[in-house]
Design an enzyme around this catalytic site. Sequence first.
Site, PDB file in Angstrom:
ATOM      1  CE  LYS A  13      -2.137  -1.195   3.802  1.00 38.48           C
ATOM      2  NZ  LYS A  13      -1.558  -2.433   4.008  1.00 38.48           N
ATOM      3  NE  ARG A  88      -5.364  -0.693   8.789  1.00 41.19           N
ATOM      4  CZ  ARG A  88      -4.143  -1.262   8.758  1.00 41.19           C
ATOM      5  NH1 ARG A  88      -3.552  -2.139   9.061  1.00 41.19           N
ATOM      6  NH2 ARG A  88      -3.172  -0.133   7.912  1.00 41.19           N
ATOM      7  NE  ARG A 127       7.476  -2.233   6.366  1.00 43.05           N
ATOM      8  CZ  ARG A 127       6.142  -2.141   6.472  1.00 43.05           C
ATOM      9  NH1 ARG A 127       5.563  -1.895   5.467  1.00 43.05           N
ATOM     10  NH2 ARG A 127       5.736  -2.593   7.560  1.00 43.05           N
ATOM     11  NE  ARG A 160       5.641  -0.346  10.246  1.00 42.25           N
ATOM     12  CZ  ARG A 160       4.440  -0.498   9.662  1.00 42.25           C
ATOM     13  NH1 ARG A 160       4.578   0.238   8.197  1.00 42.25           N
ATOM     14  NH2 ARG A 160       3.422  -1.065   9.720  1.00 42.25           N
ATOM     15  NE  ARG A 171       1.391  -5.330  10.917  1.00 38.07           N
ATOM     16  CZ  ARG A 171       2.580  -4.927  10.298  1.00 38.07           C
ATOM     17  NH1 ARG A 171       3.671  -5.187  10.835  1.00 38.07           N
ATOM     18  NH2 ARG A 171       2.488  -4.152   8.962  1.00 38.07           N
TER      19      ARG A 171
END
Length: 215
Positions: A13, A88, A127, A160, A171
């Site tokens: 996203k 969401r 990431r 993160r 998640r």
Amino acid sequence: MNIILMGPPGAGKGTQADRLVSQYGLTQISTGDLFRKALSEQTKYGVIAKYFIQFGHLVPDDYTIAMVRDHLKENTFDNGFILDGFPRTIIQARELESISREFKFKIDAIINLDIPLEKLVSRLSGRRTCQSCGATFHVEFNPPKVEGVCDKCGGELYQRPDESEEAVKVRLDTYNKQTRPLIDYYTMQGTIINVNGDQPMEDVFKDIEKCLEDK
Ligand code: AP5
Ligand code: MG
Ligand code: ZN
């Protein structure tokens, strides 16, 4: 043009929103980024969100909706916006409909990045995010020129806190339980466009552009 960009954690996203921002001058509104900014500035939404985010749960709807509402009220979006990671839940989607009536904007496209969940763990664990400007990289799929350093601003890259193995599991589970039903909600409305998110970044972007051309 106002766009909703949906997809599971790590679907791309943020990556695609960045491209839409550069190409069309849209403004990205990422609720995850807004919460992380609020957290670093110790403002009210950040303090509330901290524990939910850290463990991979959704921040309760009323806070999330209030934050988005404030953000839409306090900013102008000349060329339109991309909602990245909002709504969401079905409650958030319904509230967005009522906010859009109140603030008199419309959503022109709802794009869902479709990708098998088993592909997401490697995307998330690889990431790296820039501490200063928020740009994202991937150690394998989109490595920075110099390891640990942001190509765009020279800032330091970090992982993160919600990229730990346990948080990622929560998640993905949260996504299945709370966000996936939203796909059915928009499918029944006939408003959602599925884009294959399991292809190189450039190809995902080309497919998104094709969808937007028809709008
Ligand atoms: P948020 O920050 O939105 O996290 P997320 O939805 O879990 O999604 P990510 O940002 O992790 O992934 P992304 O889809 O942006 O992927 P990216 O482009 O970075 O939310 C964080 C938390 O905030 C939530 O868990 C929740 O607690 C809270 N929150 C936020 N919104 C909320 C809401 N509405 N309600 C309640 N709580 C909320 O890509 C991932 C990696 O893959 C990158 O390294 C990238 O380089 C790489 N990559 C991207 N595309 C490709 C590709 N095509 N091929 C190969 N690699 C790729
Ligand atoms: Mg993101
Ligand atoms: Zn940077």
